[in-house]
Design a protein around this motif. Structure first.
Motif, PDB file in Angstrom:
ATOM      1  N   CYS A  36      -6.978   3.349   3.053  1.00  0.00           N
ATOM      2  CA  CYS A  36      -5.844   3.573   2.155  1.00  0.00           C
ATOM      3  C   CYS A  36      -5.545   2.302   1.354  1.00  0.00           C
ATOM      4  O   CYS A  36      -5.185   2.374   0.176  1.00  0.00           O
ATOM      5  CB  CYS A  36      -4.620   4.027   2.941  1.00  0.00           C
ATOM      6  SG  CYS A  36      -4.036   2.876   4.192  1.00  0.00           S
ATOM      7  N   CYS A  37      -5.705   1.134   1.999  1.00  0.00           N
ATOM      8  CA  CYS A  37      -5.457  -0.137   1.319  1.00  0.00           C
ATOM      9  C   CYS A  37      -6.610  -0.490   0.386  1.00  0.00           C
ATOM     10  O   CYS A  37      -6.405  -1.021  -0.701  1.00  0.00           O
ATOM     11  CB  CYS A  37      -5.276  -1.259   2.328  1.00  0.00           C
ATOM     12  SG  CYS A  37      -4.050  -0.921   3.594  1.00  0.00           S
ATOM     13  N   ILE A  66       1.567  -1.776   4.141  1.00  0.00           N
ATOM     14  CA  ILE A  66       1.219  -3.180   4.375  1.00  0.00           C
ATOM     15  C   ILE A  66       1.269  -3.925   3.033  1.00  0.00           C
ATOM     16  O   ILE A  66       0.999  -3.343   1.986  1.00  0.00           O
ATOM     17  CB  ILE A  66      -0.180  -3.288   5.034  1.00  0.00           C
ATOM     18  CG1 ILE A  66      -0.424  -4.700   5.554  1.00  0.00           C
ATOM     19  CG2 ILE A  66      -1.269  -2.911   4.067  1.00  0.00           C
ATOM     20  CD1 ILE A  66      -1.746  -4.834   6.288  1.00  0.00           C
ATOM     21  N   CYS A  96       0.336   3.146   3.867  1.00  0.00           N
ATOM     22  CA  CYS A  96       0.696   2.527   5.143  1.00  0.00           C
ATOM     23  C   CYS A  96       1.770   1.452   4.999  1.00  0.00           C
ATOM     24  O   CYS A  96       2.359   1.045   5.996  1.00  0.00           O
ATOM     25  CB  CYS A  96      -0.530   1.948   5.826  1.00  0.00           C
ATOM     26  SG  CYS A  96      -1.225   0.510   5.023  1.00  0.00           S
ATOM     27  N   CYS A 149       0.849  -1.178   0.000  1.00  0.00           N
ATOM     28  CA  CYS A 149       0.000   0.000   0.000  1.00  0.00           C
ATOM     29  C   CYS A 149       0.897   1.244   0.000  1.00  0.00           C
ATOM     30  O   CYS A 149       1.864   1.303   0.749  1.00  0.00           O
ATOM     31  CB  CYS A 149      -0.901  -0.015   1.225  1.00  0.00           C
ATOM     32  SG  CYS A 149      -1.839   1.501   1.458  1.00  0.00           S
TER      33      CYS A 149
HETATM   34 ZN   LIG Z   1      -2.845   1.092   3.494  1.00  0.00          ZN
END
Ligand SMILES: [Zn+2]
Length: 73
Positions: A50-51, A12, A10, A7
């Motif tokens: 966000c993901c 991840i 963030c 992502c």
């Molecule tokens: Zn994210």
């Protein structure tokens, strides 16, 4: 093109869930499970927005671009 590995916001790892996500949103008559995008994102456990936007906004163009990427001498 290809789904980004992580992502952008963030960090991840998200790319490992892409295949399952695609299968979930594919219509039933095409061999998928025919779920809505919201249900599919919940099922692959992408909870942060966000993901989720990484998957929702992704346009897969690899099949269209790949024929033009030939071996160069
Ligand atoms: Zn994210």
């Amino acid at each position: 093109m290809l789904i980004p590995i992580r992502c952008f916001s963030c960090g991840i790892v998200i790319a490992d869930r892409w295949t399952k996500y695609k299968k979930l949103i594919q219509p039933k008559d095409e061999g998928g499970e025919g779920k809505s995008i919201e249900e599919a994102l919940d099922e692959v456990k992408l909870t942060r927005y966000c993901c989720r936007r990484m998957f929702v906004s992704h346009v897969e163009l690899i099949e269209e671009v790949a024929p033009f990427s030939t071996y160069r001498y």
